[in-house]
Motif scaffolding. Structure first.
Motif, mmCIF file in Angstrom:
data_model
loop_
_atom_site.group_PDB
_atom_site.id
_atom_site.type_symbol
_atom_site.label_atom_id
_atom_site.label_comp_id
_atom_site.label_asym_id
_atom_site.label_seq_id
_atom_site.Cartn_x
_atom_site.Cartn_y
_atom_site.Cartn_z
ATOM 1 N N VAL A 329 0.836 -1.214 0.000
ATOM 2 C CA VAL A 329 0.000 0.000 0.000
ATOM 3 C C VAL A 329 0.863 1.253 0.000
ATOM 4 C CG1 VAL A 329 -1.903 -1.183 1.149
ATOM 5 C CG2 VAL A 329 -0.173 -0.015 2.527
ATOM 6 N N THR A 330 2.168 1.100 -0.264
ATOM 7 C CA THR A 330 3.067 2.252 -0.212
ATOM 8 C C THR A 330 2.635 3.339 -1.188
ATOM 9 O OG1 THR A 330 4.845 0.703 0.298
ATOM 10 C CG2 THR A 330 5.481 2.954 -0.254
ATOM 11 N N ASP A 331 2.451 2.962 -2.439
ATOM 12 C CA ASP A 331 2.093 3.956 -3.451
ATOM 13 C C ASP A 331 0.705 4.540 -3.188
ATOM 14 O OD1 ASP A 331 4.503 3.494 -4.673
ATOM 15 O OD2 ASP A 331 3.708 2.023 -6.081
ATOM 16 N N ARG A 332 -0.215 3.680 -2.737
ATOM 17 C CA ARG A 332 -1.556 4.187 -2.441
ATOM 18 C C ARG A 332 -1.501 5.197 -1.301
ATOM 19 N NH1 ARG A 332 -5.595 0.237 0.423
ATOM 20 N NH2 ARG A 332 -4.455 1.079 2.211
ATOM 21 N N LYS A 333 -0.711 4.884 -0.275
ATOM 22 C CA LYS A 333 -0.612 5.802 0.858
ATOM 23 C C LYS A 333 0.051 7.103 0.440
ATOM 24 C CE LYS A 333 0.958 6.070 5.633
ATOM 25 N NZ LYS A 333 1.643 5.368 6.752
ATOM 26 N N THR A 334 1.066 7.004 -0.435
ATOM 27 C CA THR A 334 1.716 8.226 -0.919
ATOM 28 C C THR A 334 0.748 9.085 -1.710
ATOM 29 O OG1 THR A 334 3.851 7.079 -0.997
ATOM 30 C CG2 THR A 334 3.655 9.106 -2.273
ATOM 31 N N ARG A 335 -0.083 8.437 -2.537
ATOM 32 C CA ARG A 335 -1.075 9.207 -3.286
ATOM 33 C C ARG A 335 -2.073 9.884 -2.350
ATOM 34 N NH1 ARG A 335 -0.650 4.701 -6.797
ATOM 35 N NH2 ARG A 335 -2.456 3.707 -5.820
ATOM 36 N N GLU A 336 -2.483 9.170 -1.305
ATOM 37 C CA GLU A 336 -3.398 9.775 -0.337
ATOM 38 C C GLU A 336 -2.743 10.971 0.348
ATOM 39 O OE1 GLU A 336 -4.365 6.581 2.232
ATOM 40 O OE2 GLU A 336 -5.800 5.642 0.849
ATOM 41 N N GLN A 337 -1.470 10.819 0.710
ATOM 42 C CA GLN A 337 -0.763 11.937 1.324
ATOM 43 C C GLN A 337 -0.689 13.121 0.364
ATOM 44 O OE1 GLN A 337 2.969 10.106 2.192
ATOM 45 N NE2 GLN A 337 2.305 9.226 4.146
ATOM 46 N N ARG A 338 -0.419 12.825 -0.902
ATOM 47 C CA ARG A 338 -0.305 13.913 -1.873
ATOM 48 C C ARG A 338 -1.628 14.653 -2.023
ATOM 49 N NH1 ARG A 338 -0.713 14.457 -7.549
ATOM 50 N NH2 ARG A 338 0.668 16.076 -8.367
ATOM 51 N N LEU A 339 -2.740 13.915 -2.025
ATOM 52 C CA LEU A 339 -4.048 14.569 -2.099
ATOM 53 C C LEU A 339 -4.283 15.455 -0.879
ATOM 54 C CD1 LEU A 339 -6.300 11.680 -3.478
ATOM 55 C CD2 LEU A 339 -5.572 13.757 -4.676
ATOM 56 N N GLN A 340 -3.880 14.959 0.306
ATOM 57 C CA GLN A 340 -4.027 15.771 1.512
ATOM 58 C C GLN A 340 -3.201 17.046 1.428
ATOM 59 O OE1 GLN A 340 -2.819 13.112 4.624
ATOM 60 N NE2 GLN A 340 -4.708 11.897 4.554
ATOM 61 N N VAL A 341 -1.961 16.896 0.935
ATOM 62 C CA VAL A 341 -1.072 18.055 0.857
ATOM 63 C C VAL A 341 -1.588 19.039 -0.197
ATOM 64 C CG1 VAL A 341 1.249 18.810 0.223
ATOM 65 C CG2 VAL A 341 0.938 16.801 1.683
ATOM 66 N N LEU A 342 -2.011 18.521 -1.359
ATOM 67 C CA LEU A 342 -2.526 19.423 -2.389
ATOM 68 C C LEU A 342 -3.797 20.118 -1.931
ATOM 69 C CD1 LEU A 342 -1.971 17.364 -5.661
ATOM 70 C CD2 LEU A 342 -0.630 19.282 -4.807
ATOM 71 N N ASN A 343 -4.621 19.408 -1.188
ATOM 72 C CA ASN A 343 -5.820 20.040 -0.649
ATOM 73 C C ASN A 343 -5.444 21.184 0.292
ATOM 74 O OD1 ASN A 343 -8.733 20.187 -0.011
ATOM 75 N ND2 ASN A 343 -8.074 19.419 1.982
ATOM 76 N N ARG A 344 -4.440 20.917 1.131
ATOM 77 C CA ARG A 344 -3.985 21.980 2.036
ATOM 78 C C ARG A 344 -3.344 23.125 1.269
ATOM 79 N NH1 ARG A 344 1.471 23.050 2.846
ATOM 80 N NH2 ARG A 344 1.868 20.852 3.316
ATOM 81 N N VAL A 345 -2.567 22.831 0.214
ATOM 82 C CA VAL A 345 -1.922 23.886 -0.570
ATOM 83 C C VAL A 345 -2.977 24.804 -1.194
ATOM 84 C CG1 VAL A 345 -0.626 24.303 -2.694
ATOM 85 C CG2 VAL A 345 0.216 22.646 -1.025
ATOM 86 N N ILE A 346 -4.029 24.170 -1.754
ATOM 87 C CA ILE A 346 -5.075 24.984 -2.392
ATOM 88 C C ILE A 346 -5.900 25.720 -1.343
ATOM 89 C CG2 ILE A 346 -7.169 24.855 -3.791
ATOM 90 C CD1 ILE A 346 -5.882 22.479 -5.242
ATOM 91 N N ARG A 347 -6.237 24.986 -0.275
ATOM 92 C CA ARG A 347 -7.130 25.555 0.721
ATOM 93 C C ARG A 347 -6.454 26.580 1.619
ATOM 94 N NH1 ARG A 347 -7.309 23.961 5.682
ATOM 95 N NH2 ARG A 347 -6.242 22.033 5.146
ATOM 96 N N HIS A 348 -5.182 26.358 1.910
ATOM 97 C CA HIS A 348 -4.504 27.202 2.895
ATOM 98 C C HIS A 348 -3.453 28.089 2.250
ATOM 99 C CE1 HIS A 348 -1.606 28.077 6.157
ATOM 100 N NE2 HIS A 348 -2.696 28.161 6.919
ATOM 101 N N ASN A 349 -2.399 27.487 1.703
ATOM 102 C CA ASN A 349 -1.279 28.279 1.193
ATOM 103 C C ASN A 349 -1.699 29.183 0.047
ATOM 104 O OD1 ASN A 349 -0.299 25.659 2.396
ATOM 105 N ND2 ASN A 349 1.675 26.700 2.216
#
Length: 559
Positions: A329-349
């Motif tokens: 699940v390494t790649d799946r977890k990395t993709r989930e992390q990336r979605l979380q980070v991109l969501n924060r980048v758009i929503r916050h930064n």
């Protein structure tokens, strides 16, 4: 004087063997037919030779060399028997021309060694030390031949009883054949103890019985019409067809079986399974957690797996072993992390910076600011815009890390990479603490991007002028370690914790994307990322990278 009974027995056995061989040879495309036909001819020939030698019809005298010829014939019969079992049941190595040559060689060595020993013991040939060595060699070879014959019986019974791959009548016939061949030396020894013609009678009766069973199998069963069932082969094929690794262990956690995916993922040597335990292959917990993945060493470094464990029980309910299934699940977890980070980048930064730009731009547009203050607002807008461009570049780099070409596996020197990256950092005081060389097999471009990102992060977030950064390279048991230390304010817990815990939430998240990019790249390299504090101030980022050539190997066998 011609003994009619011996003549009749010789003819019956010889003709029966030839007919059996001819009938089975017509199905030459079926597994096991060739060794079965050869076995029928050999056993019939041995029986006929004995009978004709005692009949008086043919001038053959075996008294002097009877045991030698019988043992030699037995050696080849036992080897043909195990070759037949391997081919017919599929539970053994494929009989390639090289393995057939090995069978002929082993049979020839057994006969030769037995002949030398026999000549020494009967005083027909005095060979001194060679004769003594041949006695030991003969014993070892005959034990090996006997063991192979017995193994054939065990494999057949197991195919019939455990895997239900053979019809009951075929299984009984084959088992009787194997027992008759395997225990032929006992008949030879017993007949020899009785004296006179007893050895010939006893051995002939046993050979005739085995040939009779071969005939019954060929004519009375459909053993060569349908062959062995493919039950165990189908199960093995299905196991290998699974894309996820599967390990099967017994109740003592010793390896019983692995599929191809597990062999490649954990570098399992499939020919030595019983010599190793589960702990030798992977450090999976005995009772893996169901709610979170576990990190394990693989041939591509450390990966995260969701592990399912299934108990294997017998008919009485006793636990006989366990099967472990590993879903990467390494790649799946990395993709989930990336979605979380991109969501924060758009929503916050992104939103915060754009709001700030708008807040600075409106007074300038309305001409409400003095010239000097407006210049400061312009500078602030330029700074925010530059940060947004840098943020976009980081997002683009993360995209390339996650969806780019497969990583290379080439020899790369961490020391050379560190010197190159440090040389490009002209706006900081970079100190290198390097050995002569630390060479591992990995992706040099990915490692360079990790080190570049860490240096940029240390330089950007320092409060010292000029920034001071120290890069250390060490060799480790599994590969190499990179340490980047700065003398800045340190990495606050709110920046480190999401990385270490592997997720961001609306209330707990980091402020940038650079360290996430490092984390994702290190994960893809199969490495580990850690943080430490520097004394008296500052932080240390630690990256452990595996040598992908030796990242996972068997540990020492159980003792």
């Amino acid at each position: 004087m011609i003994r009619i009974a011996w003549v009749a027995g010789a003819l019956v056995v010889l003709v029966t063997g030839v007919i059996v061989a001819g009938r089975t040879a017509r199905r030459h495309d079926h597994p096991g037919v060739v060794p079965y036909a050869l076995l029928a001819v050999l056993l019939a020939g041995m029986g006929a030779t004995i009978a004709f030698s005692r009949s008086g019809l043919v001038p053959i005298e075996l008294d002097a060399i009877s045991e030698l010829l019988l043992i030699g014939g037995y050696a080849f019969a036992s080897l043909l028997w195990i070759a037949f079992v391997f081919e017919y049941t599929g539970r053994g190595p494929a009989m390639t021309p090289r393995r057939w040559a090995g069978i002929v060689l082993l049979g020839g060595l057994t006969v030769t060694s037995t002949a030398v020993t026999w000549a020494q013991q009967t005083a027909r040939l005095q060979v001194g030390l060679l004769g003594q060595l041949s006695s030991l060699t003969t014993f070892v070879l005959q034990v090996a031949v006997f063991s192979l014959g017995l193994l054939g019986v065990v494999l057949l019974v197991r195919s019939a009883v455990t895997y239900d791959d053979l019809a009951r009548d075929s299984a009984v016939a084959f088992a009787l054949t194997g027992v008759g061949i395997t225990f032929l030396p006992i008949a030879i020894g017993y007949g020899g103890q009785l004296g006179g013609d007893s050895i010939y009678r006893v051995v002939f009766v046993q050979l005739a019985a085995v040939v009779g069973v071969l005939a019954w199998t060929a004519f009375g069963t459909d053993a060569f019409e349908r062959g062995a069932a493919a039950g165990h082969l189908a199960r093995k094929t299905a196991l290998d067809a699974m894309s996820v690794p599967v390990l099967v262990v017994d109740r003592e956690d010793r390896l019983l079986d692995v599929n191809q995916a597990a062999a490649e993922t954990f570098d399992v040597e499939t020919t030595r399974l019983r010599h190793h335990s589960l702990a030798d292959v992977t450090d999976v917990p005995e009772d893996p957690p169901a709610d979170r993945p576990v990190t394990l060493r693989t041939t591509t470094g450390r990966r995260e797996f969701a592990v399912d464990r299934t108990e294997i029980t017998g008919t009485d309910g006793d636990v006989l072993g366990r099967a472990y299934r590993f879903r990467d699940v390494t790649d799946r977890k990395t993709r989930e992390q990336r979605l979380q980070v991109l969501n924060r980048v758009i929503r916050h930064n992104l939103r915060n910076d754009l709001d700030a730009i708008r807040g600075f731009a409106e007074p300038i547009r309305d001409e409400e600011l003095p010239a000097g203050e407006a210049s400061q607002y312009f500078d602030r807008i330029e700074t925010l815009a530059t940060e947004l461009v840098d943020l976009a570049d980081a997002v683009d780099r993360s995209q390339r890390v996650l969806t780019g070409d497969p990583l290379e596996r080439t020899q790369c020197d961490l020391v050379t990479i560190a010197r190159s990256v440090a040389g490009s950092a002209t706006d900081a005081d970079v100190t290198l603490d390097l050995p002569g060389a630390v060479v591992i097999r990995s992706d040099p471009d990915a490692i360079e991007s990790v080190l570049t990102e860490l240096l940029d992060n240390a330089i950007t977030h320092t409060d010292r002028t000029p920034p001071s950064v120290t890069v250390c390279i060490h060799s480790t048991a599994d590969g190499g370690r990179i340490e980047v230390a700065d003398d800045g304010p340190g990495i606050p817990p709110e920046e480190r914790n999401p990385l270490l815990e592997g997720e961001e939430t609306p209330s707990r998240h980091s402020s940038g994307i650079g360290l996430w990019l490092v984390s994702w790249t290190v994960t893809r390299l199969g490495g580990e990322l850690a943080f430490d504090e520097r004394d008296p101030r500052g932080s240390v980022v630690i990256v452990d990278l595996p040598d992908l050539e030796r990242s996972n190997q068997f540990g020492p066998p159980d003792t």
